[in-house]
Design an enzyme around this catalytic site. Structure first.
Site, PDB file in Angstrom:
ATOM      1  N   HIS A 136       1.618   5.131   2.068  1.00  0.00           N
ATOM      2  CA  HIS A 136       2.663   4.107   2.620  1.00  0.00           C
ATOM      3  C   HIS A 136       3.395   4.888   2.125  1.00  0.00           C
ATOM      4  O   HIS A 136       3.505   5.244   0.980  1.00  0.00           O
ATOM      5  CB  HIS A 136       1.664   2.982   1.945  1.00  0.00           C
ATOM      6  CG  HIS A 136       0.643   1.775   2.681  1.00  0.00           C
ATOM      7  ND1 HIS A 136      -1.012   3.110   1.948  1.00  0.00           N
ATOM      8  CD2 HIS A 136      -0.127   1.281   3.588  1.00  0.00           C
ATOM      9  CE1 HIS A 136      -1.786   2.657   2.463  1.00  0.00           C
ATOM     10  NE2 HIS A 136      -1.480   1.710   3.548  1.00  0.00           N
TER      11      HIS A 136
ATOM     12  N   ASP B 125       2.700   3.931   6.254  1.00  0.00           N
ATOM     13  CA  ASP B 125       2.312   2.554   7.223  1.00  0.00           C
ATOM     14  C   ASP B 125       3.272   1.939   6.321  1.00  0.00           C
ATOM     15  O   ASP B 125       3.508   2.298   5.119  1.00  0.00           O
ATOM     16  CB  ASP B 125       1.481   2.427   6.621  1.00  0.00           C
ATOM     17  CG  ASP B 125      -0.121   2.988   7.287  1.00  0.00           C
ATOM     18  OD1 ASP B 125      -0.002   4.247   8.273  1.00  0.00           O
ATOM     19  OD2 ASP B 125      -1.337   2.496   7.581  1.00  0.00           O
TER      20      ASP B 125
END
Length: 446
Positions: free
Chosen positions: A390, A247
């Protein structure tokens, strides 16, 4: 009678005669002010009609009367002051509707306005065209097939659709399709050239006095026709597999590029849920993801809204940013924080994106420690997992460099979310549906 009295009487008689003459002239003048002649229609638009008529001498103005066509229930639509003002635009008409008009002249006196009407009016009949059409959906998800949807016009008798290969600057060679079902709002064109750009426009029409009255063409919309989708050609459904997902990127450090380096070295793929404004600022990174066969995901435009605060614009703006850089729209979506709403699901359905939650959370954002991320995966991973990380942390990039070769050594195939669902279920991920892992749907609002 004295001479003086005779003179006075004569003067009075002259005054009376003059007064009577003027009164008679006024009455005659008032009575000649009535229906106008040679009235006509100058221009008709969706919601207005401009009328014109012959000037009436001695008129102080004109009255415009309106009725629905054929109903003969006229009401005053406007007062036009001034003898020389012989045009008027009647506003606020309904689109695709017929009206009758007639016009009379009037004359003001001190006490009232005279509007002497004839029994047979010179009636003008006007029909407004349908409103401009609007295309709401234009997509191509299957090879050679284009899907078009448009707004329904409740007053329309049908629709006309045109499509042509190219950017739509010319529709001379366009294919034209009539849709006679006024309740239908979609059309599918087949046999189109894959990867070619097509332009589309539509309009509604009504039947009036035996002729077709067309509305304005919609704005031209364009779409690239899909080619045959090759999914999971090098994925073995009989072997274990997982989807690594990242992400918040691309980041402004080197973490994202380091992750791509590892994926390229081991011929692995992942799904990246990107923030739109970051994607726009890192075009080389996005293009490299495409070259490596990774899946492009939408993570909203700026990651500032969560759950019920996420808007359609947050999602659309991110999708458009990714498309502007890569020429591809994202096929996956993850909401900031993972919170999903009905609005989010509906928008993803419209944009042909599946939604993905996760079944293994590394919490790399919290610990920022490579060993923690590595152990969170290696001690808990199982076949079919969707793993959350992430791409903006150096610690995550360090963990990925150690994690990927070990996962491959243990027999896991590292695939995209789309490949994972397809390999495990035999079906493509469904747009608007949220997946927790390879086989579990998570569609409750969270």
């Amino acid at each position: 009678m004295s001479k003086s009295k005779i003179i006075i009487a004569g003067m009075v008689l002259i005054v009376l005669i003059i007064f009577a003459s003027f009164s008679a002239m006024s009455i005659v003048q008032a009575r000649t002010v009535g229906d106008v002649e040679k009235s006509s229609v100058e221009e008709v638009k969706e919601n207005s009609a401009t009328l014109k008529w012959r000037r009436v001498s001695a008129a102080d103005g004109y009255y415009v009367y309106k009725s629905a066509a054929g109903e003969n229930e006229f009401e005053k639509a406007a007062t036009v002051k001034g003898e020389r003002n012989v045009t008027f635009t009647v506003e606020k008409l309904d689109q695709a509707s017929a009206y009758d008009f007639y016009i009379t002249a009037y004359k003001d006196t001190k006490s009232k306005s005279y509007d002497v009407e004839s029994k047979e009016h010179e009636v003008i009949t006007v029909c407004t065209p349908p409103s401009q059409q609007k295309i709401t959906v234009l997509s191509s998800e299957e090879e050679g097939i284009m899907n078009v949807e448009w707004e329904i016009n409740p007053n329309a008798a049908g629709y006309q659709l045109q499509y042509v290969k190219g950017d739509g600057k010319s529709f001379e060679a366009a294919v034209s399709q009539d849709i006679t079902d006024k309740a239908k709002a979609n059309f599918t064109a087949e046999g189109l050239e894959p990867k070619a750009k097509y332009a589309v426009r539509s309009r509604s029409y009504i039947e009036y006095k035996g002729k077709r009255l067309n509305g304005a063409w919609s704005k031209v919309a364009t779409v690239e026709i899909a080619e045959k989708l090759e999914v999971s050609t090098n994925v073995d459904p009989s072997k274990p597999m997982i989807a690594l997902t990242f992400d918040d990127g691309p980041g402004y450090n080197k973490a994202s590029d380091k992750i791509l380096d590892v994926l390229e070295e081991y011929k692995a793929r992942a799904t990246f849920f990107m923030v739109g404004q970051n994607a726009k600022d890192h075009p080389k990174n996005l293009k490299r993801k495409v070259e490596l066969g990774c899946e492009l995901g939408n993570h909203t435009w700026d990651h500032n809204h969560y759950g019920s605060n996420v808007t359609k614009e947050d999602i659309k703006k991110c999708s458009n940013a990714i498309n502007e850089v890569t020429g591809q729209y994202p096929t996956a979506f993850r909401s900031p924080g993972g919170n999903t709403t009905e609005l989010i699901r509906n928008e993803c359905k419209d944009e042909k994106m599946a939604l993905y939650y996760w079944s293994l959370d590394t919490q790399d954002w919290k610990y920022r420690n490579a060993d923690h991320v590595y152990n969170a995966v290696m001690k808990n991973v199982k076949d079919g997992d969707i793993i959350l990380m992430h791409e903006i942390y150096d610690s995550t990039a360090e963990a990925v460099a150690k994690m990927i070769p070990e996962l491959i050594k243990q027999g896991y195939q590292l695939v995209t979310c789309q490949e994972l669902i397809y390999a495990k279920t035999g079906k493509m991920p469904e747009a608007g549906t949220q997946y927790l892992n390879a086989t579990t749907i998570k569609n409750e609002t969270s």
